[in-house]
Design a protein around this motif. Sequence first.
Motif, short mmCIF file in Angstrom:
data_model
loop_
_atom_site.label_atom_id
_atom_site.label_comp_id
_atom_site.label_asym_id
_atom_site.label_seq_id
_atom_site.Cartn_x
_atom_site.Cartn_y
_atom_site.Cartn_z
N VAL A 1 0.86 -1.19 0.00
CA VAL A 1 0.00 0.00 0.00
C VAL A 1 0.89 1.24 0.00
O VAL A 1 1.91 1.30 0.70
CB VAL A 1 -0.93 0.00 1.22
CG1 VAL A 1 -1.73 1.30 1.31
CG2 VAL A 1 -1.88 -1.20 1.16
N VAL A 2 0.51 2.22 -0.80
CA VAL A 2 1.30 3.45 -0.93
C VAL A 2 1.06 4.36 0.26
O VAL A 2 -0.08 4.52 0.73
CB VAL A 2 0.92 4.18 -2.24
CG1 VAL A 2 1.59 5.56 -2.31
CG2 VAL A 2 1.31 3.34 -3.45
N ILE B 1 6.10 3.43 0.49
CA ILE B 1 5.06 2.47 0.84
C ILE B 1 4.92 2.39 2.36
O ILE B 1 5.77 2.88 3.10
CB ILE B 1 5.39 1.06 0.29
CG1 ILE B 1 6.70 0.54 0.90
CG2 ILE B 1 5.46 1.09 -1.24
CD1 ILE B 1 6.99 -0.92 0.61
N ILE B 2 3.83 1.79 2.80
CA ILE B 2 3.66 1.47 4.22
C ILE B 2 4.34 0.13 4.46
O ILE B 2 3.85 -0.91 3.98
CB ILE B 2 2.17 1.42 4.59
CG1 ILE B 2 1.50 2.77 4.31
CG2 ILE B 2 1.99 1.02 6.05
CD1 ILE B 2 0.00 2.78 4.49
N PRO B 3 5.48 0.10 5.14
CA PRO B 3 6.29 -1.13 5.22
C PRO B 3 5.52 -2.35 5.73
O PRO B 3 5.76 -3.47 5.27
CB PRO B 3 7.43 -0.75 6.17
CG PRO B 3 7.58 0.73 5.98
CD PRO B 3 6.18 1.25 5.78
N ALA B 4 4.59 -2.14 6.66
CA ALA B 4 3.87 -3.29 7.21
C ALA B 4 2.98 -3.97 6.18
O ALA B 4 2.55 -5.11 6.38
CB ALA B 4 3.02 -2.83 8.40
N THR B 5 2.70 -3.29 5.08
CA THR B 5 1.84 -3.88 4.04
C THR B 5 2.64 -4.54 2.92
O THR B 5 2.05 -5.10 2.00
CB THR B 5 0.93 -2.81 3.42
OG1 THR B 5 1.73 -1.87 2.67
CG2 THR B 5 0.15 -2.06 4.49
N ASP B 6 3.95 -4.47 2.98
CA ASP B 6 4.78 -5.00 1.90
C ASP B 6 4.66 -6.52 1.83
O ASP B 6 4.79 -7.22 2.83
CB ASP B 6 6.24 -4.60 2.13
CG ASP B 6 7.13 -4.98 0.96
OD1 ASP B 6 6.66 -4.88 -0.19
OD2 ASP B 6 8.28 -5.39 1.20
N ARG B 7 4.40 -7.02 0.63
CA ARG B 7 4.29 -8.46 0.40
C ARG B 7 5.18 -8.86 -0.77
O ARG B 7 5.22 -8.17 -1.80
CB ARG B 7 2.84 -8.86 0.07
CG ARG B 7 1.81 -8.46 1.12
CD ARG B 7 1.91 -9.31 2.38
NE ARG B 7 0.82 -9.03 3.29
CZ ARG B 7 0.84 -8.07 4.22
NH1 ARG B 7 1.93 -7.31 4.37
NH2 ARG B 7 -0.20 -7.88 5.01
N VAL B 8 5.87 -9.97 -0.61
CA VAL B 8 6.65 -10.54 -1.70
C VAL B 8 5.70 -11.27 -2.65
O VAL B 8 4.84 -12.04 -2.21
CB VAL B 8 7.72 -11.51 -1.18
CG1 VAL B 8 8.44 -12.20 -2.34
CG2 VAL B 8 8.72 -10.77 -0.29
N ILE C 1 -7.01 -4.43 1.36
CA ILE C 1 -7.08 -3.13 0.69
C ILE C 1 -8.53 -2.67 0.65
O ILE C 1 -9.45 -3.45 0.46
CB ILE C 1 -6.50 -3.18 -0.74
CG1 ILE C 1 -7.21 -4.24 -1.59
CG2 ILE C 1 -5.01 -3.43 -0.71
CD1 ILE C 1 -6.80 -4.21 -3.06
N SER C 2 -8.72 -1.39 0.85
CA SER C 2 -10.04 -0.77 0.75
C SER C 2 -10.23 -0.23 -0.66
O SER C 2 -9.26 -0.05 -1.40
CB SER C 2 -10.16 0.38 1.76
OG SER C 2 -9.96 -0.10 3.08
N LEU D 1 -1.91 1.25 -4.69
CA LEU D 1 -0.99 0.12 -4.51
C LEU D 1 0.29 0.38 -5.29
O LEU D 1 0.25 0.91 -6.41
CB LEU D 1 -1.63 -1.18 -5.02
CG LEU D 1 -2.92 -1.63 -4.33
CD1 LEU D 1 -3.45 -2.88 -5.02
CD2 LEU D 1 -2.68 -1.89 -2.85
N ALA D 2 1.40 -0.02 -4.70
CA ALA D 2 2.69 0.04 -5.38
C ALA D 2 3.07 -1.37 -5.82
O ALA D 2 3.15 -2.28 -4.99
CB ALA D 2 3.76 0.60 -4.45
N ILE D 3 3.26 -1.54 -7.11
CA ILE D 3 3.69 -2.82 -7.66
C ILE D 3 5.11 -2.62 -8.17
O ILE D 3 5.35 -1.80 -9.06
CB ILE D 3 2.75 -3.29 -8.78
CG1 ILE D 3 1.35 -3.53 -8.19
CG2 ILE D 3 3.27 -4.56 -9.43
CD1 ILE D 3 0.24 -3.33 -9.14
N THR D 4 6.04 -3.33 -7.57
CA THR D 4 7.47 -3.07 -7.79
C THR D 4 8.13 -4.32 -8.37
O THR D 4 7.94 -5.42 -7.85
CB THR D 4 8.15 -2.69 -6.47
OG1 THR D 4 7.40 -1.66 -5.81
CG2 THR D 4 9.56 -2.17 -6.72
N ILE D 5 8.89 -4.13 -9.44
CA ILE D 5 9.59 -5.25 -10.05
C ILE D 5 11.08 -4.91 -10.21
O ILE D 5 11.45 -3.74 -10.34
CB ILE D 5 9.00 -5.64 -11.43
CG1 ILE D 5 9.06 -4.46 -12.41
CG2 ILE D 5 7.58 -6.15 -11.28
CD1 ILE D 5 8.63 -4.82 -13.83
#
Length: 431
Positions: free
Chosen positions: A96-97, A103-110, A136-137, A142-146
């Motif tokens: 989540v941005v 980003i909000i670090p606690a929401t970071d998912r691999v 997510i509401s 959302l941040a999608i990072t590659i």
Amino acid sequence: MRTPILRLVILVSTVGLLGINVWAAEKKIQEDWVSAWSTAVHEPLAFPGLPPTPVFDNQTIRMIVRPAIGSGRVRIRFSNAYGASVLEIGAAHIAVVEHGSAIIPATDRVLTFGGSASVKVPPGAPILTDPVDLKISPFTELAITIFLPHPMSATTTHFWAQHETYVSGPGDFTGSAEIQNASVTTAWYWLASVEVPAASSFAAVVTFGDSITDGVGAKQGQYEDWPDQLAKRLSGIAVLNEGIGGNRILHDGAGVSALARFDRDVLAQPSITSMIVLEGINDIGWPHMKPPAPKNGAPLQTSPFAGETVTSKDLIVGLRQLIDRAHQHGIRVFGATLTPYEGAGYFSQDGETVRQEVNQWIRSSGAFDDVMDFDAAVRDPRHPSRFREEYQSGDYLHPSAAGYRAMAAAIDIEALRTEPHQVPVAKTSKK
């Protein structure tokens, strides 16, 4: 006469079958994945003045999107549709941005691919990530990072993103809280959709068109385009923006033609109930595009698209094709009238005549399930071939934020909310 043992066997079998059916129904609901957000991928646009196709090497790309519906579980679809070589994604994350690239670090998912942190995507193919749990509401960014470990030309892209994209220097920063010293671009790369599990009652609307649907003229990050503003009005129904800047119904040039991309960008989307079509102004305008003035006595040039002039009949045939193909899949089609364009660089009086003829057909033919009169919503009543001044962004072709608001406000949202049961699966458009 049935013995007690036989009756017991029948009872156990019946209960077992009922249990299997209940389990299967529950499993189906869990596996019914739908798009909460999507975009139309295309080849890099070959317009004069645009930067060359970027090549990323040992770099991280963070892309920002905003789905209109919420969920507790999510997966991502990437695409190598226009790649000539294998796309290697070395790592991918979703979060989540908070703001900008942070980003909000606690929401970071691999994100993984069949359990692996990396993947190689063949040319022409899409790839789905494994699902991850992430609350997510609706309208959450959302941040999608590659991370791309090796040189890769961005041949599958979407040029006009609704939010800035952040590109790192050398290194894998997919798990970083922020992309430090990032360069900023206006595009999404290899990103096709955000998908969530939904019950069978889920509904989505596709907005299908060109740059006016894509949101050119709106400020990035403000979600001022008419599909995003429509999503706010609908609330609870996904609005999927499948516009491509410069796109045409009948000819390639800015992405493949609408007729060619329709199956992938509309029919392949799950749970689509309705589609709004706003396309045709580039078919009309491009053949009248004015090339740069010649220099040093060079001969006067003509538009490179001069041989692709279309008539209103040509466009109507193309629109009928879209209607019939959608109706075969039970999708309602809402026709949007073409907005004014006098003052734009490719305006011509002949083209204006075609626009008026097409709009008259959209309004009166009965071919569409309903009509969204965008032309009436934004035109200057004293000069109907032009936008109202406050509704144009400066080029007299693309709406301003106020113009996009007027377009979204002109849409009958109750018509979009209505169940599409009245549309026959194989309905043919009226002649």
